[in-house]
Design an enzyme around this catalytic site. Structure first.
Site, PDB file in Angstrom:
ATOM      1  N   GLU A  16      11.460   0.349  47.162  1.00 43.25           N
ATOM      2  CA  GLU A  16      12.005   0.963  45.955  1.00 43.25           C
ATOM      3  C   GLU A  16      13.510   0.731  45.930  1.00 43.25           C
ATOM      4  OE1 GLU A  16      13.146   2.615  42.694  1.00 43.25           O
ATOM      5  OE2 GLU A  16      11.004   2.366  43.121  1.00 43.25           O
ATOM      6  N   ASP A  48       4.222  -2.770  40.078  1.00 43.60           N
ATOM      7  CA  ASP A  48       4.155  -1.763  39.006  1.00 43.60           C
ATOM      8  C   ASP A  48       5.522  -1.787  38.327  1.00 43.60           C
ATOM      9  OD1 ASP A  48       3.496   0.322  37.370  1.00 43.60           O
ATOM     10  OD2 ASP A  48       3.673   1.873  38.900  1.00 43.60           O
ATOM     11  N   ALA A 105       7.841   0.884  44.204  1.00 44.00           N
ATOM     12  CA  ALA A 105       6.947   1.978  44.593  1.00 44.00           C
ATOM     13  C   ALA A 105       7.268   3.333  43.980  1.00 44.00           C
ATOM     14  CB  ALA A 105       6.932   2.111  46.117  1.00 44.00           C
ATOM     15  N   GLY A 106       8.523   3.571  43.539  1.00 39.31           N
ATOM     16  CA  GLY A 106       8.861   4.902  43.052  1.00 39.31           C
ATOM     17  C   GLY A 106       8.118   5.284  41.778  1.00 39.31           C
ATOM     18  N   PRO A 107       7.706   6.558  41.661  1.00 41.81           N
ATOM     19  CA  PRO A 107       7.937   7.676  42.575  1.00 41.81           C
ATOM     20  C   PRO A 107       6.902   7.836  43.680  1.00 41.81           C
ATOM     21  CG  PRO A 107       6.938   8.492  40.563  1.00 41.81           C
ATOM     22  CD  PRO A 107       7.153   7.018  40.356  1.00 41.81           C
ATOM     23  N   GLY A 108       5.890   6.937  43.744  1.00 36.76           N
ATOM     24  CA  GLY A 108       5.045   6.930  44.926  1.00 36.76           C
ATOM     25  C   GLY A 108       3.578   7.234  44.735  1.00 36.76           C
ATOM     26  N   GLY A 109       3.143   7.523  43.527  1.00 36.33           N
ATOM     27  CA  GLY A 109       1.733   7.869  43.332  1.00 36.33           C
ATOM     28  C   GLY A 109       0.792   6.736  43.668  1.00 36.33           C
ATOM     29  N   CYS A 129       2.943   0.158  32.458  1.00 36.11           N
ATOM     30  CA  CYS A 129       2.480   1.277  31.639  1.00 36.11           C
ATOM     31  C   CYS A 129       2.949   1.025  30.199  1.00 36.11           C
ATOM     32  CB  CYS A 129       3.030   2.601  32.157  1.00 36.11           C
ATOM     33  SG  CYS A 129       2.268   4.026  31.341  1.00 36.11           S
ATOM     34  N   ASP A 154      16.152  -4.312  46.643  1.00 34.27           N
ATOM     35  CA  ASP A 154      15.904  -4.951  45.357  1.00 34.27           C
ATOM     36  C   ASP A 154      14.631  -5.779  45.451  1.00 34.27           C
ATOM     37  OD1 ASP A 154      15.922  -6.387  42.984  1.00 34.27           O
ATOM     38  OD2 ASP A 154      18.091  -6.695  43.012  1.00 34.27           O
TER      39      ASP A 154
END
Length: 514
Positions: free
Chosen positions: A345, A391, A321-325, A444, A373
């Site tokens: 995260e 992600d 999940a980090g950084p959370g967007g 990404c 983890d």
């Protein structure tokens, strides 16, 4: 090229200096101001020692990136605040730092021709000064005399008189020819003299990245003739894009608060800040009803929330999940449907960022932000979720516009370890989702080793183990969010900066069938 400019070539800060730059940091009326003989009360020696704060900040960012593996987007904003560089000067410093980092490879090739020596043989602080000057001379609308004079002054201040003389000679040589001539010359000098190397030098990407992007275009159903356009898009500064989180703020309301914001091209949640702007100045951003998020990231997250599901739709998971967007966006949609989100995260400091990102969501929307983890979550919590977002950590080759130093830090050697991690995370996600539930695999990066090959390996392994996995139509899910978007006829989705104006996000949707 970007069109930002700088201060005059006299080395002094003219009265009302900030007014000589427009909202994007471009210098206005430089020649006219110089003709008026703009002056300050300080003695010339004192003026030169003071230097230009915007250029000094950009130089310090380059040094931090080089010496401590810092990220420009984390170093520059606090540096500007600390030195009280704001408004047009801040815009100038931002373009100068980011543009220099993006086009470093191109400028090093020009430096080598002008200096008649390898760039690697030049002391790193002096090389960064030369790169900074090159971007002003060849990549910004700064008058050549101003670019040379101001950079030489900065070199004298930071590296000494001898270095400043060398910087002066190299930059004056560069300023004698336009960019187009230099592109021809560095292309002709490229070795080996093949198309990949020439593109790598002129468009400032490592050769291995150029090859990987060519393969990714072909593997995603696009023409390899688009490669030049893709590389050039990577070298353009991205626009600041906001996300209006559903149920928390309406896009029209956010646009009104933001002033010059306009709707994004694709996602109904996206708004683009005209002329840049400062997102932190918006109340909706500060309280978590909105955020800064690339439109491609919004599209892939929204596609997961709309993917067809069999059975209940009550518990969602963001595995990395980090950084959370993305967690905040899918959490907002979950809240509207009465579902709840678990955000996982592995890094504690990034988990804290996730907590901050989801703080604006309605009470009960977030079941937990946990630190753990993701590779073991499928074993720890099997079949417990209806929708899962993976992600995955990746090379970041899809966000080279946004993270300008990344292209120079990554290497092909990174791929093996990342691909192993990506396969483990996707395998865990398919164990964590219930039968009939949906997993979104997102990177990404368009690199085939991080996208299609990871999915094929995991699906093959799960099938061999007797677990059913079905590949869903991600294209249809994205089209349901953005009906006008142009996508090849494929099950997966690959977005591109030069086509869609987004980061190069990849999306595959999978359903667990047994």
């Amino acid at each position: 090229m970007s069109g930002t400019g700088g201060t005059g070539g006299t080395g002094e800060r003219p009265r009302g200096g900030a007014d000589r730059r427009d909202r994007q940091g471009r210098e206005r009326g430089a020649a006219r101001a110089q003709g008026r003989g703009a002056r300050t009360a300080a003695a010339p020696s004192a003026r030169r020692r003071a230097g230009d704060p915007a250029r000094g900040a950009a130089y310090d960012v380059l040094r931090a990136v080089d010496t401590s593996d810092s990220y420009a987007n984390l170093v520059l904003p606090p540096l500007l605040r600390e030195r009280r560089v704001a408004g047009r000067d801040a815009a100038f410093a931002t373009e100068l730092a980011y543009g220099t980092l993006r086009l470093r490879g191109r400028y090093d090739a020009v430096i080598e021709l002008c200096a008649s020596r390898p760039a690697a043989s030049i002391d790193p602080p002096v090389l960064d000064l030369l790169r900074l000057g090159m971007h002003q001379v060849l990549g910004m609308r700064v008058p050549a005399h101003a670019a040379v004079s101001e950079t030489v002054g900065l070199a004298r201040e930071r590296a000494g008189t001898g270095a400043s003389q060398f910087v002066n000679a190299v930059l004056r040589a560069a300023s004698r020819e336009p960019l187009e001539t230099w592109l021809e010359r560095i292309a002709d000098a490229a070795q080996p003299a093949d198309d990949t190397t020439r593109l790598a030098v002129t468009e400032s990407h490592p050769a291995w990245v150029v090859r990987a992007l060519r393969e990714a275009l072909a593997g995603s159903g696009r023409a390899v003739t688009e490669l030049g356009d893709l590389l050039r898009a990577d070298n353009q500064a991205p626009q600041v894009t906001l996300v209006a989180r559903p149920g928390l703020v309406e896009p029209d309301e956010l646009a009104a608060d933001a002033g010059g914001a306009r709707p994004g091209r694709w996602a109904p949640t996206a708004l683009v800040l005209e002329g840049g702007g400062d997102p932190a100045a918006l109340a909706a951003v500060r309280d978590g009803r909105a955020g800064v998020q690339d439109e491609g990231s919004q599209l892939v997250a929204l596609a997961l929330t709309g993917a067809p599901l069999e059975g209940p739709d009550e518990r969602w998971l963001d595995l990395c999940a980090g950084p959370g967007g993305k967690a905040a966006l899918i959490g907002a949609v979950a809240a509207q449907r009465g579902a709840r989100l678990v955000a996982n995260e592995v890094q504690p400091h990034r988990a804290r960022l996730v907590e901050q990102a989801v703080a604006g969501l309605p009470a009960g929307a977030v079941e937990a932000v946990r630190t753990g983890d993701g590779r073991t979550l499928g074993t720890d919590d099997p079949g417990a979720y209806d929708r899962v977002l993976v992600d995955a950590p990746c090379t970041g080759l899809g966000a080279l516009r946004r993270r300008p130093e990344s292209r120079w830090r990554r290497s092909p050697a990174d791929l093996a370890g990342l691909a192993e991690l990506q396969r483990a995370l996707l395998t865990s996600a398919l164990a964590a989702v219930r039968v009939g539930g949906v997993v979104a695999y997102v990177t990404c990066s368009p690199h085939l080793a991080e996208t299609q090959l990871v999915v094929k390996d995991v699906v093959r392994a799960r099938t061999k183990a007797g677990d059913g996995v079905e590949v869903l139509d991600a294209r249809a899910a994205v089209l349901a969010v953005a009906p006008a978007i142009e996508l090849p006829e494929r099950d997966d989705v690959q977005l591109w900066p030069h086509v869609h104006g987004t980061d190069a996000m990849h999306l595959t949707l999978l359903r667990r069938t047994s």
